[in-house]
Structures are given as structure tokens and as C-alpha cells.
Design a protein around this motif. Sequence first.
Motif, PDB file in Angstrom:
ATOM      1  N   LEU A 532      19.092  43.926 107.661  1.00 43.76           N
ATOM      2  CA  LEU A 532      19.501  45.280 107.288  1.00 43.76           C
ATOM      3  C   LEU A 532      21.018  45.332 107.081  1.00 43.76           C
ATOM      4  O   LEU A 532      21.508  45.893 106.083  1.00 43.76           O
ATOM      5  N   ALA A 533      21.755  44.728 108.006  1.00 44.59           N
ATOM      6  CA  ALA A 533      23.219  44.741 107.916  1.00 44.59           C
ATOM      7  C   ALA A 533      23.678  44.066 106.627  1.00 44.59           C
ATOM      8  O   ALA A 533      24.593  44.548 105.950  1.00 44.59           O
ATOM      9  N   LYS A 534      23.015  42.981 106.284  1.00 45.32           N
ATOM     10  CA  LYS A 534      23.402  42.244 105.085  1.00 45.32           C
ATOM     11  C   LYS A 534      23.153  43.082 103.832  1.00 45.32           C
ATOM     12  O   LYS A 534      23.982  43.139 102.931  1.00 45.32           O
ATOM     13  N   ARG A 535      22.038  43.722 103.779  1.00 45.00           N
ATOM     14  CA  ARG A 535      21.707  44.528 102.597  1.00 45.00           C
ATOM     15  C   ARG A 535      22.619  45.737 102.488  1.00 45.00           C
ATOM     16  O   ARG A 535      23.067  46.103 101.401  1.00 45.00           O
ATOM     17  N   VAL A 536      22.922  46.361 103.618  1.00 40.11           N
ATOM     18  CA  VAL A 536      23.816  47.521 103.593  1.00 40.11           C
ATOM     19  C   VAL A 536      25.214  47.085 103.154  1.00 40.11           C
ATOM     20  O   VAL A 536      25.869  47.756 102.348  1.00 40.11           O
ATOM     21  N   ALA A 537      25.649  45.925 103.643  1.00 46.81           N
ATOM     22  CA  ALA A 537      26.958  45.402 103.235  1.00 46.81           C
ATOM     23  C   ALA A 537      26.980  45.155 101.735  1.00 46.81           C
ATOM     24  O   ALA A 537      27.979  45.421 101.057  1.00 46.81           O
ATOM     25  N   CYS A 538      25.877  44.665 101.212  1.00 51.22           N
ATOM     26  CA  CYS A 538      25.767  44.399  99.781  1.00 51.22           C
ATOM     27  C   CYS A 538      25.929  45.694  98.978  1.00 51.22           C
ATOM     28  O   CYS A 538      26.626  45.721  97.960  1.00 51.22           O
ATOM     29  N   VAL A 539      25.273  46.754  99.458  1.00 48.42           N
ATOM     30  CA  VAL A 539      25.379  48.044  98.770  1.00 48.42           C
ATOM     31  C   VAL A 539      26.820  48.535  98.837  1.00 48.42           C
ATOM     32  O   VAL A 539      27.361  49.033  97.838  1.00 48.42           O
ATOM     33  N   ASP A 540      27.467  48.372  99.993  1.00 51.01           N
ATOM     34  CA  ASP A 540      28.862  48.802 100.137  1.00 51.01           C
ATOM     35  C   ASP A 540      29.761  48.055  99.152  1.00 51.01           C
ATOM     36  O   ASP A 540      30.633  48.651  98.527  1.00 51.01           O
ATOM     37  N   THR A 541      29.524  46.760  99.015  1.00 55.31           N
ATOM     38  CA  THR A 541      30.310  45.967  98.059  1.00 55.31           C
ATOM     39  C   THR A 541      30.135  46.520  96.650  1.00 55.31           C
ATOM     40  O   THR A 541      31.104  46.685  95.905  1.00 55.31           O
ATOM     41  N   MET A 542      28.900  46.828  96.301  1.00 52.35           N
ATOM     42  CA  MET A 542      28.629  47.377  94.960  1.00 52.35           C
ATOM     43  C   MET A 542      29.333  48.727  94.777  1.00 52.35           C
ATOM     44  O   MET A 542      29.892  48.996  93.722  1.00 52.35           O
ATOM     45  N   ARG A 543      29.289  49.538  95.827  1.00 48.13           N
ATOM     46  CA  ARG A 543      29.946  50.848  95.736  1.00 48.13           C
ATOM     47  C   ARG A 543      31.451  50.679  95.524  1.00 48.13           C
ATOM     48  O   ARG A 543      32.041  51.349  94.694  1.00 48.13           O
ATOM     49  N   ASN A 544      32.038  49.763  96.296  1.00 46.73           N
ATOM     50  CA  ASN A 544      33.482  49.540  96.174  1.00 46.73           C
ATOM     51  C   ASN A 544      33.856  49.034  94.792  1.00 46.73           C
ATOM     52  O   ASN A 544      34.831  49.473  94.201  1.00 46.73           O
ATOM     53  N   ALA A 545      33.045  48.106  94.289  1.00 48.44           N
ATOM     54  CA  ALA A 545      33.317  47.554  92.967  1.00 48.44           C
ATOM     55  C   ALA A 545      33.283  48.666  91.927  1.00 48.44           C
ATOM     56  O   ALA A 545      34.132  48.743  91.037  1.00 48.44           O
ATOM     57  N   ARG A 546      32.319  49.557  92.071  1.00 49.23           N
ATOM     58  CA  ARG A 546      32.175  50.649  91.110  1.00 49.23           C
ATOM     59  C   ARG A 546      33.378  51.588  91.193  1.00 49.23           C
ATOM     60  O   ARG A 546      33.914  52.003  90.174  1.00 49.23           O
ATOM     61  N   GLU A 547      33.798  51.883  92.423  1.00 50.52           N
ATOM     62  CA  GLU A 547      34.945  52.772  92.601  1.00 50.52           C
ATOM     63  C   GLU A 547      36.166  52.216  91.905  1.00 50.52           C
ATOM     64  O   GLU A 547      36.910  52.913  91.237  1.00 50.52           O
ATOM     65  N   LYS A 548      36.358  50.889  92.052  1.00 50.16           N
ATOM     66  CA  LYS A 548      37.534  50.235  91.454  1.00 50.16           C
ATOM     67  C   LYS A 548      37.518  50.377  89.940  1.00 50.16           C
ATOM     68  O   LYS A 548      38.543  50.645  89.333  1.00 50.16           O
ATOM     69  N   THR A 549      36.333  50.204  89.316  1.00 49.55           N
ATOM     70  CA  THR A 549      36.307  50.284  87.860  1.00 49.55           C
ATOM     71  C   THR A 549      36.605  51.702  87.380  1.00 49.55           C
ATOM     72  O   THR A 549      37.071  51.904  86.277  1.00 49.55           O
TER      73      THR A 549
END
Length: 551
Positions: A532-549
Motif C-alpha cells: 500500500l505504501a509503495k502504491r501511494v508513494a507512486c501516486v504522490d510521485t505522479m501528482r508531483n510530476a503533474r504539478e511541476k508541468t
Amino acid sequence: MKDIQALFPSEDGNKERRQVLLQFMQNIVEGLDRLKDPQRATLGSMQERTGEFYKDIIDCAQVPERGIALDKVVEELLGLAKGHPYHTRNFVSNVLPMASIPGILGSLLTTLLNGNNLWDVYGPAGAEAEVKVIAMMSKLAGYDATKSWGYTTWGGQGAVFSGLRLAIAKQFPDAKEKGVPGNLYCFASENAHYSLFKSMEATGIGSNHLITVKADPLTHAMNTDDLREKMERVIQQGGIPIYIVATTGATDSFGIDDIKAIKETADAITNRYGLHPAHIHADSALGGFYCLFNDYDFARNPLQLEQPLCENLLQIREKMQHLHLADSLCFDFQKLGQTPYLTSLFLVKNGKDIGLLDLHEFETPYVGNRGYGSYHTSYTLECSRMASSIAIYAALLAFGVDGYRQILANYVRVNMAFRDRLLARFSNVAVTNENNPGPITTFRFYPEQAEWHKERAGKLTGKQIKQNNEWNYPIFEELGKHREHVFFGDTTRQCLVDASDVSKRVPVYAAKFFSISPYTTVETLDEIVEFLAKRVACVDTMRNAREKTYV
Ligand SMILES: *Cc1c(COP(=O)(O)O)cnc(C)c1O
């Protein structure tokens, strides 16, 4: 004709043909065993079924002109099993259990005998097993088995529907011929299963006549003050309340309605207005099995259950002890009863009422009503019926009350540990059914700190709650995409909460952990939480990447 006869079990019990049948069964079991892996929640790799998957099937599907050999048929069947969800320790999605060996053996006998449970002349085994399990479960539920009656039916939904048929027949016996009056109303909690919604449609009462009663934000159980108000309003406008569904173990949050309070509330109102009592159905499809703790000796504690676990089970018993007050109820054995689909038992406290649903002799010319045979289920909605009571009977014998108690207690134990670990692992998560011990944990993530207490208390705006919902949605998608490793569930309406700015209540999205496999234990939880932690971290990474763009 010999070739065709070879497709059937033997007529005379010869050993050679028996070996043929057993060999094919063995091939199937071995084929499945080869696909098993405790670290996955599927049998081998999952296949995605999107895009043209089903269209391609339709284009190619054809009945072969000449039948193919049985070993090839078995190969084809095993092809269907590839990537199928399987109830390993990592299967924590919903109440979709593994069929136990006694359940499978019962089903096997059911299939081999292939009796029709419509009439004991055609299916004596099914009739006998059905009478046994009706009596056995009546006694456990606290019904008087000499007065109660029931039958196996098409799911918890079939039970809700059958309860409604009874509710109508009890007050309007001629509705069978004349149709239902236009002023009938039914009531259920906003957390109730949609079975009742469908039953309203199917009986012709119409789903507009289903009145949804508010649930308590702390326990997710029906608010009886709201029930009282809504029943009164219906009556004052000329309506007749005929049916109340008390959910005893809600499918998402395991809220347990207080049947005693519901019955007292409902009876007081119908009494005051000179109406017949409304029929109360306990939708105990899921949670009813916990009534097995009603007479567990917690003081002596023969199963040596841990003290905190006992406290949780006692909290469940507090509500479950009133199950017998319901006019009808249900046990979905394909849920917590550990048997294969479809094995649902519908029970009626006053069995005589079922006679109101019976057909007249004239209408069933070729079955029943003979000097031979005395068990004819012309009151069920089905005509032919499978004898699912045989699998139920087998499971009840093999598990015994104590066996069931152990597995049911373990679900609770696992959920207690899961909640602890979840809250320890994440700072931005809340358990949203925190006051409901049971086999389910619903939980929800937040962008910053958990805000569940504010949401629950109606202190956030509709927009804020919806934003929190949307925060969770990508997590559901991510977990779903990786479900072959750990299979979590989710819901987009675990419950409804008040918003601070709009009058319409807002649905709450939550991820769902449903401990249902016998192999999920406290020891197997670490891996699940890590996943669960790994998948949530993955979603957070995606969110951050999107914010940056966007910046
Ligand atoms: C699962 C469930 C149902 C529906 O039962 P089926 O066997 O799927 O038809 C109805 N009510 C509750 C509370 C349930 O959990």
C-alpha cells in the motif's frame, strides 16, 4: 451413441469410468494448483479485459460442429482460470471468499445427484438438507425452529426481495391477484445494500417509494429518530409503511442497525395510527454469521481469544443479539459461510407466513399435491432450484460453531491489527469505520493531515469533501491496476456526511480492506501495508510530476 454415453458418469458404478471422471477432476485441480502463488491475488498473470477483448470473443465464438475430446475441454477450462482472482492472503478486496473443501464436496454431491430442489420427489437430498439447515440456522439465530421456515434462494438480494413479497402478502393477501396498492412504502438506511432498491422496482411498488433513512455518522447504523419522522410523514400523507430493512452488517462499513430499536420505533408508530406492524427484514447476508458469538462464553473464553478481540466481538454482539427480533433474515453462505456460489439461506420467523406466497394446486399440475412427496416449494420465485443446502450442510458439519467462531474472530483480529499498522504507517490517513469492529476497514487518504473527524462532524464544505474524494480516486486506480499482487477494494459511497454549506449530504470515497481469506493473518499484514505504501508513494510521485508541468 456409445461416444455420447461416454460423456456421462457411469450407469452401473464401474471402476473404469469412475477413474475417467476422477482423472479429469484431478487434472483441473492440478491445473489450478500450478497457477497458485501466495504472493499474488490471482492465478498467474492477470489479463486486461479492456478494448476489444470481448468483441474479439464474440467474433470468434462458435459451437464446434463435432465435440472435442474431454482432455482438450479441460485445457480450455483451465485457460479460463488463468489470471483469475484467487483468495490468497493478499486478497483483501471484498466479501468474495474461497470455497472451503466441505463446501466444494457438498456442491459436488449436489451436481452429481442433480436433483431438483423444487420437489422432494425429484430432489430428496436437497429437501432433507434444506430442512436441516433451516432448523440449524434458526436455532443459532434465536428463532423457534418449530415455528420458523425458510429456503435457499438467489442471494442476499433474493432474500430482501422475498422479505418484501412477504411484507406485501401479510397486509394485502389479494395483492397477488390484484396487484399492489399504490400507497405502500419501504424504509432502509442510506447505507443499505441496493437489493431493496431493485426489489422496489421488481414488485412494482417503484423505487420512489423507498424512503432512505439517515445513518449515524459514528456507527453508520440507522438513525431511529429519522426513521420515526419519516414513517410519520408517510402515514400522515396516506401512505402505509410495510417493510423495513435493517442492515446488520453493511457491505462497506459494517455498520450494524439496532433491530430492537428499529422494531420498537416502528411498532410504536404503526400502533399509534392503527396500522399493521411493518415487516422487518434483517439484511444479515453479510454480518449475520456474527450471531454465532451470541452464546459464546466470553467469561470462560474456551477459544482463548485475546482480551481486546473479545471486547470488539462483544461490541458486535451488543447489536447481533437482537437478530431474532426480525421477521425474516438471511445468511449468505457464499460470503462468511465458506461455501461456493450460490448458497443463500432465507429464514422467516413465523414460517406460516410463507404459505401466503404459495401457488394454488391448480397452478402446479405436474408437481406437488400428490400422495407421495410432501415438500414442494411452490412459494419460491424460482421454479427449478439447485439444492445449495447440501453445500451449506457440509460446511456447517465440518466447521461447527467453534470453527466458524475461529475464522470470524480472525477477520476481526486481522482488521484490528491492520488499522493499527495503517495509522502508524501514514500520517495522512483515517479509518472511516473506526467504531465498527468487524471484517472490514474503510480508510481514506488526505493531502495533508487527516480530516475525517471534521468531515464526520459536518464541518467541511461540500467542495472540500469532494476534493478529498478526488484525492483518493487516483489511489483506487493505482491499487486496482496492481491488484494481481494485493487486491484491495474501494467504494465511492462508504457513507454520506453532512457538508457545512449545502443541505445535500455528500458521499465519502474510501479504500477498503476486507479480510476474507483464511490465509490472511496478522503475520501477513506487513507485506500488505508495504504494498500500500509503495502504491501511494507512486501516486504522490505522479501528482508531483503533474504539478511541476503546470508551473
Ligand atoms: C452482499 C449483500 C447483499 C446481496 O447479496 P447477494 O448474495 O450478492 O445477492 C445484500 N445485502 C447485504 C448487506 C450484502 O452484504
